[in-house]
Design a protein around this motif. Structure first.
Motif, mmCIF file in Angstrom:
data_model
loop_
_atom_site.group_PDB
_atom_site.id
_atom_site.type_symbol
_atom_site.label_atom_id
_atom_site.label_comp_id
_atom_site.label_asym_id
_atom_site.label_seq_id
_atom_site.Cartn_x
_atom_site.Cartn_y
_atom_site.Cartn_z
ATOM 1 N N ILE A 259 41.783 38.313 40.213
ATOM 2 C CA ILE A 259 41.601 37.247 41.222
ATOM 3 C C ILE A 259 40.192 37.619 41.826
ATOM 4 C CG2 ILE A 259 42.255 36.240 43.277
ATOM 5 C CD1 ILE A 259 45.206 36.364 42.249
ATOM 6 N N GLY A 260 40.116 39.088 42.047
ATOM 7 C CA GLY A 260 38.636 39.515 42.899
ATOM 8 C C GLY A 260 39.015 39.995 44.319
ATOM 9 N N ALA A 261 38.298 40.915 44.791
ATOM 10 C CA ALA A 261 38.481 41.265 46.162
ATOM 11 C C ALA A 261 37.947 40.288 47.277
ATOM 12 C CB ALA A 261 37.608 42.705 46.115
ATOM 13 N N ALA A 262 37.269 39.400 46.837
ATOM 14 C CA ALA A 262 36.896 38.504 47.957
ATOM 15 C C ALA A 262 37.806 37.910 48.820
ATOM 16 C CB ALA A 262 36.093 37.405 47.294
ATOM 17 N N VAL A 263 38.943 37.549 48.368
ATOM 18 C CA VAL A 263 40.058 37.209 49.226
ATOM 19 C C VAL A 263 40.288 38.016 50.567
ATOM 20 C CG1 VAL A 263 42.384 36.468 49.492
ATOM 21 C CG2 VAL A 263 41.101 35.962 47.150
ATOM 22 N N VAL A 264 40.214 39.078 50.225
ATOM 23 C CA VAL A 264 40.324 40.236 51.465
ATOM 24 C C VAL A 264 39.135 40.823 52.216
ATOM 25 C CG1 VAL A 264 41.220 42.620 51.918
ATOM 26 C CG2 VAL A 264 42.226 41.287 50.316
ATOM 27 N N MET A 265 38.011 40.519 51.298
ATOM 28 C CA MET A 265 36.884 41.010 51.941
ATOM 29 C C MET A 265 36.193 40.128 52.866
ATOM 30 S SD MET A 265 36.092 43.955 50.449
ATOM 31 C CE MET A 265 35.990 45.099 49.148
ATOM 32 N N LEU A 266 36.394 38.904 52.555
ATOM 33 C CA LEU A 266 35.606 37.913 53.500
ATOM 34 C C LEU A 266 36.314 37.591 55.022
ATOM 35 C CD1 LEU A 266 35.088 34.752 51.134
ATOM 36 C CD2 LEU A 266 33.274 36.417 52.106
ATOM 37 N N PRO A 267 37.662 37.741 54.968
ATOM 38 C CA PRO A 267 38.330 37.841 56.538
ATOM 39 C C PRO A 267 38.095 39.315 57.141
ATOM 40 C CG PRO A 267 39.867 37.182 54.951
ATOM 41 C CD PRO A 267 38.792 37.728 54.095
#
Length: 362
Positions: A259-267
């Motif tokens: 899925i990628g780390a962006a889901v956590v990184m952006l918040p």
């Protein structure tokens, strides 16, 4: 009166039954004794296969000393496990326990946006309103579904409780893998001999395919996910996030299932800009963006033949492995299932079109 031949056949049958019974007892007893070490041996074998190319190069650099190369490689792996991995692991366990406790108590909530967000140029006012509305709506939804989330909380607490045993299994697996590395050729020969009795015409190809799949998943999926999680955890700690370990663990899971780390990184980046000064926020943002894009750089380098296993298979392996074997199964599950998938696909292709090409041609 029975003949001598009948008596002889009956005695032979009794001997055969006794032998088969003793053999079944021996096999069952052996399985019971080695069952607790199954995941340890499986993960050790995965590590040995994944690190074999590095081990071979290191042994050549050290002048053909395989035992010394294996010892150095094992020492480095243990240092990583005992050092940064343990540091983040403890934080992840504490975060999981706190999260599960909030679910059980019905106190879990999404924080409201800081007032400072309103002062951001261009997007500040709109972002504040969106965040505040989302926080209120999500809080209302969570209140309604909290009773149904309590079983999940119990499962999370069980997973956190298994972390200590999982850490010991990891350490033992690394040590066992270190002992396996110098005997790589013997292990390959044993695997080839075993497969030659099952699939004599395709034993060489299946062995190469299994090794290539293990390296692709271990290095290109799990290895990159671990690196991203460690670096992301360091960034979260530097940012002063209270649940840095838990967020790093979530990054690990999301990276493994592609899925990628962006889901956590952006918040997290958004929170950093609300809590830190401009210079600190800019530096941390740059660092986390680099970490988030790391898989785009490393995957072409570590996955030479690419990964043909569907993401769903990896996801099922992650879930099934975790439920069956705890934290070690989180890593062993997707690898075992990926190997099973690739070998099954290759077997079906062999039945349909005859012998298939070598792994290097795929």
């Amino acid at each position: 009166m029975r003949s001598l031949r009948q008596l002889f056949l009956e005695e032979e049958l009794i001997r055969l039954v006794i032998r088969l019974g003793l053999l079944a007892l021996l096999i069952t007893w052996t399985f019971v004794l080695i069952r607790p070490f199954g995941t340890i041996l499986a993960w050790a074998l995965v590590l040995a296969v994944a690190f074999n190319p590095i081990f071979v190069r290191l042994a050549k650099i050290l002048g053909g000393r395989p035992k010394l190369a294996a010892g150095l490689l094992t020492g480095v792996n243990l240092a990583i496990l005992i050092g940064p991995a343990a540091w983040l692991g403890v934080g992840a366990v504490e975060g999981i326990k706190d999260f599960a406790g909030q679910l059980i108590a019905g106190e879990f909530r999404i924080p409201s946006p800081p007032e400072a967000v309103k002062n951001w140029p261009l997007i500040g006012s709109a972002l504040y309103e969106f965040w505040d509305e989302a926080s209120s709506n999500i809080r209302l939804v969570l209140r309604q579904v909290t009773p149904y989330l309590k079983p999940i909380a119990g499962m999370l607490l069980g997973f956190a409780g298994d972390a200590g045993i999982g850490a010991i299994k990891f350490l033992l697996s690394v040590a066992v893998a270190g002992f396996m590395l110098p005997f790589g050729r013997l292990l390959v020969a044993a695997g080839r001999g075993f497969l030659s009795r099952i699939v004599p015409e395709q034993s060489e190809h299946f062995l190469d395919l299994a090794g290539a799949t293990i390296r692709a998943v271990a290095q290109g999926v799990i290895g990159i996910a671990v690196i991203q999680a460690l670096l992301a955890g360091i960034g979260f700690k530097l940012a002063g996030i209270p649940i840095a370990g838990l967020l790093a663990f979530i990054v690990l899971l999301l990276s493994i299932v592609q899925i990628g780390a962006a889901v956590v990184m952006l918040p997290v980046i958004l929170w950093i800009w609300t809590a830190k000064d401009v210079t600190t926020a800019a530096l941390l943002t740059l660092f986390l963006i680099v970490v988030g894009l790391l898989d785009n750089v490393l995957k072409p380098l570590l996955m030479g033949r690419g990964l043909t296993t569907p993401t769903l298979v990896i996801l099922v392996g992650v879930i099934g492995g975790t439920l069956a074997h705890g934290i070690v199964g989180l890593f062993v599950g997707p690898i075992v299932l990926s190997v099973a998938w690739e070998l099954t696909v290759a077997w079906i292709a062999t039945d349909r079109s005859g012998p298939i090409r070598n792994t290097a041609d795929r």
